[in-house]
Design an enzyme around this catalytic site. Structure first.
Site, PDB file in Angstrom:
ATOM      1  N   HIS A   9       0.876  -1.239   0.035  1.00 18.41           N
ATOM      2  CA  HIS A   9       0.084   0.015   0.034  1.00 18.41           C
ATOM      3  C   HIS A   9       0.816   1.188   0.094  1.00 18.41           C
ATOM      4  O   HIS A   9       0.206   2.238  -0.639  1.00 18.41           O
ATOM      5  CB  HIS A   9      -1.026  -0.098   1.238  1.00 18.41           C
ATOM      6  CG  HIS A   9      -0.304  -0.101   2.551  1.00 18.41           C
ATOM      7  ND1 HIS A   9       0.410  -1.323   3.036  1.00 18.41           N
ATOM      8  CD2 HIS A   9      -0.110   0.770   3.444  1.00 18.41           C
ATOM      9  CE1 HIS A   9       0.770  -1.237   4.080  1.00 18.41           C
ATOM     10  NE2 HIS A   9       0.723   0.117   4.465  1.00 18.41           N
ATOM     11  N   CYS A  65       7.846  -0.761  -1.690  1.00 15.47           N
ATOM     12  CA  CYS A  65       7.270  -0.398  -0.195  1.00 15.47           C
ATOM     13  C   CYS A  65       7.587   0.930   0.252  1.00 15.47           C
ATOM     14  O   CYS A  65       8.256   1.805  -0.362  1.00 15.47           O
ATOM     15  CB  CYS A  65       7.716  -1.489   0.775  1.00 15.47           C
ATOM     16  SG  CYS A  65       9.036  -1.823   1.197  1.00 15.47           S
ATOM     17  N   HIS A  98      28.154  -6.482 -10.820  1.00 10.08           N
ATOM     18  CA  HIS A  98      28.860  -7.638  -9.742  1.00 10.08           C
ATOM     19  C   HIS A  98      28.158  -8.593  -9.239  1.00 10.08           C
ATOM     20  O   HIS A  98      28.785  -9.446  -9.093  1.00 10.08           O
ATOM     21  CB  HIS A  98      29.625  -6.824  -8.703  1.00 10.08           C
ATOM     22  CG  HIS A  98      30.722  -5.681  -9.108  1.00 10.08           C
ATOM     23  ND1 HIS A  98      31.600  -5.208  -8.206  1.00 10.08           N
ATOM     24  CD2 HIS A  98      31.040  -5.083 -10.122  1.00 10.08           C
ATOM     25  CE1 HIS A  98      32.330  -4.357  -8.768  1.00 10.08           C
ATOM     26  NE2 HIS A  98      31.935  -4.144 -10.214  1.00 10.08           N
TER      27      HIS A  98
END
Length: 149
Positions: A9, A65, A98
């Site tokens: 959310h 997030c 890498h």
């Protein structure tokens, strides 16, 4: 390029912004949710995106997030996933060159939309340095994964 994208959310608005940007760049983008700002949990969307990466349905994944940390933790629990928290340009570029990262996590509360798109573009346009030392590093990571239950 096929890219799976998901958010909780907190990351919903930034996910939409990045989704639209990637579409304008002619990428094939799969939105795994969430589809609104109702409270939900990172693990659900990390699992969906990472599953698509692991099965080859998507070449790469992007997870968003609040800080990017929750998504990074969830994604890196899944064998075959090498997720990087996109905090800065150097880290994002090096992670692909890498460690051949296949998932980028971003924080919607810590990264502006413009900066997020810049990080996404740098990550997408960086390539794995296929030298023996880098390939060996990936073998070591795979050995760790094989030891997991």
């Amino acid at each position: 390029m096929k890219i799976a994208i998901g958010s909780d959310h907190s990351g919903f608005t930034l996910k939409q912004y990045i989704y639209e940007h990637l579409g304008s760049q002619r990428h094939n983008v799969f939105d795994t949710g969430t589809n609104d700002q109702a409270r939900t949990h990172s693990a659900l969307y990390a699992t969906a995106v990472c599953s698509m990466v692991n099965t080859g349905e998507a070449d790469l994944g992007i997870l968003i997030c609040g800080t990017g940390v929750g998504m990074s933790i969830c994604a890196n629990k899944i064998n075959g996933i090498r997720a990087v928290l996109g905090a800065d340009i150097y880290t994002v570029k090096q992670s692909k060159e890498h460690n051949n990262t296949n998932v980028l996590t971003l924080g919607a509360l810590t990264t502006s939309p413009e900066k997020a798109v810049e990080l996404v573009e740098i990550w997408l346009n960086s390539s794995f340095d296929e030298t023996d030392i880098r390939k060996y590093r990936l073998q070591l990571i795979e050995e760790i994964e094989k030891k997991q239950r």
